[in-house]
Design an enzyme around this catalytic site. Structure first.
Site, PDB file in Angstrom:
ATOM      1  N   HIS A  25      16.395   0.905  -9.901  1.00  0.00           N
ATOM      2  CA  HIS A  25      17.609   0.064  -9.401  1.00  0.00           C
ATOM      3  C   HIS A  25      18.343   1.557  -9.676  1.00  0.00           C
ATOM      4  CE1 HIS A  25      21.282  -2.912  -9.481  1.00  0.00           C
ATOM      5  NE2 HIS A  25      21.847  -2.079 -10.830  1.00  0.00           N
ATOM      6  N   GLU A  26      19.012   2.415 -10.631  1.00  0.00           N
ATOM      7  CA  GLU A  26      19.870   3.408 -10.498  1.00  0.00           C
ATOM      8  C   GLU A  26      19.226   5.065  -9.489  1.00  0.00           C
ATOM      9  OE1 GLU A  26      22.030   3.621 -12.921  1.00  0.00           O
ATOM     10  OE2 GLU A  26      21.735   1.770 -13.220  1.00  0.00           O
ATOM     11  N   LEU A  27      17.456   4.177  -8.964  1.00  0.00           N
ATOM     12  CA  LEU A  27      18.151   5.575  -8.041  1.00  0.00           C
ATOM     13  C   LEU A  27      18.706   4.987  -6.829  1.00  0.00           C
ATOM     14  CD1 LEU A  27      14.896   6.581  -9.185  1.00  0.00           C
ATOM     15  CD2 LEU A  27      16.765   8.126  -9.219  1.00  0.00           C
ATOM     16  N   ARG A  28      18.507   3.820  -6.420  1.00  0.00           N
ATOM     17  CA  ARG A  28      18.911   2.701  -5.795  1.00  0.00           C
ATOM     18  C   ARG A  28      20.589   3.741  -4.692  1.00  0.00           C
ATOM     19  NH1 ARG A  28      17.523  -2.252  -6.817  1.00  0.00           N
ATOM     20  NH2 ARG A  28      15.180  -2.540  -6.402  1.00  0.00           N
ATOM     21  N   ASN A 137      26.923  -4.552  -6.883  1.00  0.00           N
ATOM     22  CA  ASN A 137      27.481  -5.189  -6.571  1.00  0.00           C
ATOM     23  C   ASN A 137      28.102  -6.025  -5.670  1.00  0.00           C
ATOM     24  OD1 ASN A 137      24.412  -5.940  -7.607  1.00  0.00           O
ATOM     25  ND2 ASN A 137      25.732  -5.817  -9.882  1.00  0.00           N
ATOM     26  N   ALA A 138      30.153  -5.919  -6.685  1.00  0.00           N
ATOM     27  CA  ALA A 138      30.981  -6.424  -5.421  1.00  0.00           C
ATOM     28  C   ALA A 138      30.796  -5.912  -3.868  1.00  0.00           C
ATOM     29  CB  ALA A 138      31.981  -6.069  -5.849  1.00  0.00           C
ATOM     30  N   ARG A 140      28.211  -5.070  -2.155  1.00  0.00           N
ATOM     31  CA  ARG A 140      27.122  -5.655  -1.492  1.00  0.00           C
ATOM     32  C   ARG A 140      27.223  -7.100  -1.518  1.00  0.00           C
ATOM     33  NH1 ARG A 140      23.447  -4.308  -5.437  1.00  0.00           N
ATOM     34  NH2 ARG A 140      22.888  -2.635  -4.330  1.00  0.00           N
TER      35      ARG A 140
END
Length: 168
Positions: A25-28, A137-138, A140
């Protein structure tokens, strides 16, 4: 003793699964911004700016890998959390600048409204990751032509971070 050992092994495996999920998740985030910068470079936009951005994201990836190694050490009990005085406004500014770069490629914008700063004791890497997760997330999960506005309301009693969607 066997049951205790088996439970400890299960906890360690669960911890490793969570770490792997967190790592991906962090690397995305920096990888997505790298991809945007490369697309801009391919379209012959401002090459110098795109190359600077690629360098910045490569530095961030290196920092993330270092932080993930630290997190792995933390979870294994080999290290402790870094606690230092952190500017919440600076963390939000960094997250918003990076997120706005990424959001632009998706037809969205990210802005910051922060009149006052708030200093707190904490781990800057973990605080940034928490804020970045909500902001990404907002971005996306909203439609194009939306502004994601991050607000910092702070006074002597505390701070409140709000993430709002402004539709046009």
């Amino acid at each position: 003793d066997f049951d205790v050992m088996a439970e400890r092994l299960r906890e360690m495996l669960d911890s490793q699964k969570r770490l792997l999920s967190d790592v991906s998740h962090e690397l995305r985030s920096p990888l997505a911004r790298l991809r945007v910068a490369l697309e801009l470079l391919e379209k012959n936009h401002d090459r110098a700016s795109a190359l600077r951005r690629i360098g910045k994201e490569a530095d961030e990836l290196e920092g993330l890998v270092s932080n993930l190694l630290s997190l792995a050490r933390l979870e294994s009990g080999q290290s402790i959390l870094e606690r230092k005085q952190v500017s919440l406004k600076q963390i939000l500014n960094n997250v918003v600048n990076d997120a706005d770069f990424e959001a632009g490629a998706r037809g969205r914008q990210v802005t910051l409204r922060a009149d006052e700063d708030f200093l707190l004791e904490g781990d800057p890497v973990l605080l940034r990751a928490a804020v970045e997760n909500v902001v990404r997330n907002a971005i996306r999960h909203t439609r194009e032509q939306t502004t994601v506005q991050v607000h910092l309301d702070a006074d002597d009693n505390g701070a409140l971070i709000r993430v709002c969607l402004l539709y046009t």
